[in-house]
Design an enzyme around this catalytic site. Structure first.
Site, short mmCIF file in Angstrom:
data_model
loop_
_atom_site.label_atom_id
_atom_site.label_comp_id
_atom_site.label_asym_id
_atom_site.label_seq_id
_atom_site.Cartn_x
_atom_site.Cartn_y
_atom_site.Cartn_z
N GLU A 245 10.09 2.30 10.21
CA GLU A 245 11.06 3.33 9.82
C GLU A 245 10.33 4.65 9.93
O GLU A 245 9.44 4.93 9.11
CB GLU A 245 11.56 3.12 8.38
CG GLU A 245 12.23 1.79 8.13
CD GLU A 245 13.58 1.65 8.81
OE1 GLU A 245 14.13 2.67 9.28
OE2 GLU A 245 14.06 0.51 8.89
N LYS B 294 0.87 -1.18 0.00
CA LYS B 294 0.00 0.00 0.00
C LYS B 294 0.91 1.23 0.00
O LYS B 294 1.43 1.64 1.03
CB LYS B 294 -0.90 0.07 1.23
CG LYS B 294 -1.92 1.21 1.09
CD LYS B 294 -2.32 1.84 2.41
CE LYS B 294 -1.53 3.04 2.80
NZ LYS B 294 -1.66 4.24 1.96
N CYS C 140 13.36 12.03 5.72
CA CYS C 140 13.29 11.67 7.14
C CYS C 140 14.62 11.90 7.84
O CYS C 140 14.65 12.22 9.03
CB CYS C 140 12.86 10.23 7.29
SG CYS C 140 13.80 9.12 6.23
N GLU D 178 9.30 17.54 13.75
CA GLU D 178 9.69 17.35 12.36
C GLU D 178 8.86 18.31 11.50
O GLU D 178 7.63 18.26 11.53
CB GLU D 178 9.39 15.90 11.98
CG GLU D 178 10.06 15.44 10.73
CD GLU D 178 9.78 13.97 10.44
OE1 GLU D 178 8.69 13.48 10.80
OE2 GLU D 178 10.66 13.32 9.87
P1 NDP Z 1 2.29 9.02 7.29
O1 NDP Z 1 2.64 8.31 8.53
O2 NDP Z 1 1.16 9.94 7.31
O3 NDP Z 1 2.00 7.95 6.13
C1 NDP Z 1 2.87 6.91 5.76
C2 NDP Z 1 2.05 5.79 5.16
O4 NDP Z 1 1.30 5.18 6.21
C3 NDP Z 1 1.01 6.24 4.14
O5 NDP Z 1 0.85 5.24 3.17
C4 NDP Z 1 -0.22 6.41 5.00
O6 NDP Z 1 -1.42 6.43 4.32
C5 NDP Z 1 -0.08 5.23 5.92
N1 NDP Z 1 -0.81 5.33 7.16
C6 NDP Z 1 -1.18 6.44 7.84
N2 NDP Z 1 -1.86 6.11 8.96
C7 NDP Z 1 -1.92 4.76 8.99
C8 NDP Z 1 -2.50 3.81 9.88
N3 NDP Z 1 -3.15 4.17 10.99
N4 NDP Z 1 -2.36 2.49 9.59
C9 NDP Z 1 -1.68 2.08 8.49
N5 NDP Z 1 -1.15 2.93 7.61
C10 NDP Z 1 -1.24 4.26 7.86
O7 NDP Z 1 3.63 9.70 6.81
P2 NDP Z 1 3.81 10.61 5.53
O8 NDP Z 1 3.26 9.96 4.30
O9 NDP Z 1 3.37 11.96 5.89
O10 NDP Z 1 5.41 10.54 5.36
C11 NDP Z 1 6.24 11.33 6.05
C12 NDP Z 1 6.77 10.65 7.28
O11 NDP Z 1 7.50 9.48 6.94
C13 NDP Z 1 7.76 11.53 8.02
O12 NDP Z 1 7.51 11.49 9.39
C14 NDP Z 1 9.10 10.89 7.68
O13 NDP Z 1 10.09 11.18 8.60
C15 NDP Z 1 8.76 9.47 7.60
N6 NDP Z 1 9.74 8.75 6.80
C16 NDP Z 1 10.63 7.91 7.42
C17 NDP Z 1 11.61 7.26 6.71
C18 NDP Z 1 12.53 6.30 7.39
O14 NDP Z 1 13.09 5.45 6.71
N7 NDP Z 1 12.73 6.40 8.69
C19 NDP Z 1 11.75 7.45 5.27
C20 NDP Z 1 10.78 8.32 4.70
C21 NDP Z 1 9.81 8.95 5.47
P3 NDP Z 1 -2.13 7.89 4.10
O15 NDP Z 1 -1.34 8.51 3.02
O16 NDP Z 1 -3.53 7.59 3.75
O17 NDP Z 1 -2.04 8.63 5.39
#
Ligand code: NDP
Length: 479
Positions: free
Chosen positions: A251, A176, A285, A385
């Site tokens: 992550e 997803k 991130c 962040e």
């Molecule tokens: P989100 O946490 O909002 O979303 C990440 C993914 O998780 C999306 O596909 C999202 O869907 C999904 N998601 C959200 N809520 C849920 C839930 N309750 N259950 C299951 N899936 C869920 O993050 P962002 O997309 O805003 O990405 C940015 C974040 O990702 C930042 O905090 C960044 O630091 C982190 N990140 C970390 C990395 C690492 O390797 N440590 C690398 C890249 C990013 P939807 O879009 O519908 O919300």
């Protein structure tokens, strides 16, 4: 300009075919540089997830029995097709998230290839059967069906870091991706299809986190969830997965410190540090968003940082060059604007940029490269962040205080050190709580473990360690 064919965008990839979703929900896909709609993505529901998990489960029964050589051949085929479709991947990320085309090619799309090399090497080295000195045998087996949830900021990087180890170890999976970046995910599914990935081994369902993401986390037939995203969403995934005793790898976010000591090549190191923070419009991130500066070179660093920020160009993602693009959508733009206002209200000194859009970019979610100086580590702009082109600068008196400030954060993804003194670099690196330490601008290499301490996560992706999460260990007694 070239754009990928969007025929499959409204469909899901299940059991080796592009199928019409069961759910009727849809969402427009917007180009953040133009605010124009470029396509429509379908948002799945629990039934769509069930259909994909059933396909994965059936495929797993035979795929789990394949040999390492079979799976190596598949990865090599994926590499050939990825190379062929690299431009489509780059253009997809330009359109869906505003990645400037030069970096979309050299970094965003390139990650799909780079991680392949890391995983091919790791799979070659993987010992699937170990004879123990006590006479027992230990075998490594694929864990089962995996749910893979990825964000929008490095779409193909994150997808490759999860899908490739699943394929390498003999797992089946349901991906997803972020529904905000579905075009690159669609191209990736087409790549796997053309490479001959067996039907059902890889499945793609688009949708929201709360619907499709949660359905994956809770699904009884999924054995492992690999999640990349925000810390709050990672916690929600862990809760959802707990009753099934699933393996959950996370992550998550970061607020990484960059320690600048007066004994480094200040001009070069500070200018590069500032430019790197703005890379991908700050939506990384592991971006070094807290610049910690030794007091005796503080004024000089402010001058270099201000000059560098002024030279960062904001531009059209369709044009080649090293400019930065827009933020990925309006929600993110508003979040970044709010945090810039917070910084001003908290009394930090606005050194560069500030609220609003750059003058030349009234359309699109473009933000100004912004720097705050005289920040203290308890301000919100130093703790939260921001995920935009915003850097905060914090002075420190000595090495001990630098380490204390660096570690005073809930996160622990990366840390950066700028110094000309190798003894200091080693000493400081041993005390920093972070999953990666970068010295004097050294970058990440594909195949190395990537992940964080504390609230930044609980696993490591990439290369050999990246395979581990997808494996179970079975001990054979008396064989
Ligand atoms: P989100 O946490 O909002 O979303 C990440 C993914 O998780 C999306 O596909 C999202 O869907 C999904 N998601 C959200 N809520 C849920 C839930 N309750 N259950 C299951 N899936 C869920 O993050 P962002 O997309 O805003 O990405 C940015 C974040 O990702 C930042 O905090 C960044 O630091 C982190 N990140 C970390 C990395 C690492 O390797 N440590 C690398 C890249 C990013 P939807 O879009 O519908 O919300």
């Amino acid at each position: 300009m070239h754009a990928p064919d969007l025929t499959n965008l409204g469909k899901f990839y299940i059991r080796g075919r592009w199928v019409n979703p069961i759910s009727a929900n849809q969402m427009p896909v917007l180009n953040p540089a133009t605010e124009e709609q470029v396509g429509t993505v379908s948002l799945g529901n629990r039934d769509d997830v069930n259909r994909a998990v059933t396909a994965a489960n059936e495929a797993f029964q035979s795929y789990a029995q394949t040999s390492k050589d079979d799976r190596l051949s598949l990865l090599i085929a994926v590499k050939a097709i990825t190379e062929k479709r690299l431009e489509d991947l780059a253009q997809a990320m330009r359109i869906e998230m505003g990645a400037p085309i030069s970096m979309a090619r050299s970094a965003q799309a390139d990650a799909g290839l780079g991680h392949l090399d890391g995983f091919i090497e790791a799979l070659e080295a993987l010992e699937e059967r170990l004879e123990l000195s006590n006479g027992d045998t230990s075998v490594r087996e694929p864990i089962g069906v995996c749910g893979l949830i990825t964000p929008w900021n490095w779409p193909i990087n994150q997808i490759a870091l999860k899908v490739l180890p699943a394929l390498a170890t003999g797992c089946a999976c349901v991906l997803k991706p972020s529904e905000h970046t579905p075009i690159s995910a669609m191209v990736y599914a087409e790549i796997l299809d053309e490479a001959g990935c067996p039907p059902g081994v890889f499945n793609l369902v688009n949708g929201t986190g709360t619907a499709v993401g949660a359905a994956l986390s809770r699904h009884p037939d999924i054995r492992m969830i690999s999640f990349t995203g925000s810390t709050n969403a990672g916690i929600a995934v862990s809760h959802d997965a707990a009753p099934m005793v699933k393996r959950v790898t996370l992550e998550l976010g970061g607020k990484s410190p960059n320690l600048v000591f007066a004994d480094c090549d200040l001009e070069e190191r500070v200018a590069t540090s500032v430019a790197k923070t703005m890379f991908n419009t700050g939506q990384s991130c592991d971006a070094a968003t807290r610049l910690l500066v030794e007091r005796n070179c503080y004024d000089q660093v402010l001058e270099i940082a201000k000059r560098t920020a002024a030279a960062v160009e904001v531009g059209n993602p369709a044009e080649e060059g090293d400019h930065i693009g827009p933020l990925f959508d309006k929600v993110q733009f508003d979040r970044v604007q709010e945090m810039i206002e917070v910084g001003i209200q908290e009394g930090a000194t606005l050194l560069a940029g500030g609220p609003g859009k750059p003058q030349d970019h009234p359309t699109g979610w473009f933000a100004k490269p912004t720097i705050f100086a005289d920040v203290s580590n308890d301000m919100r702009i130093a703790r939260e962040e921001i995920f935009g082109p915003v850097l905060v600068i914090i002075p420190f008196e000595d090495e001990g205080e630098a380490i204390e400030i660096a570690n005073d954060t809930p996160y622990g993804l990366a840390a950066y050190i700028q110094t000309g003194d190798m003894d200091r670099a080693k000493r400081v690196s041993r005390q920093l709580q972070a999953g990666a330490i970068h010295l004097n601008g050294a970058g990440m290499a594909y195949g190395s473990p990537f992940g964080g301490y504390k609230h930044s996560g609980n696993s490591r992706e990439g290369g050999r360690m990246g395979l581990e999460d997808y494996l179970e260990t079975k001990t054979l007694h008396g064989f």
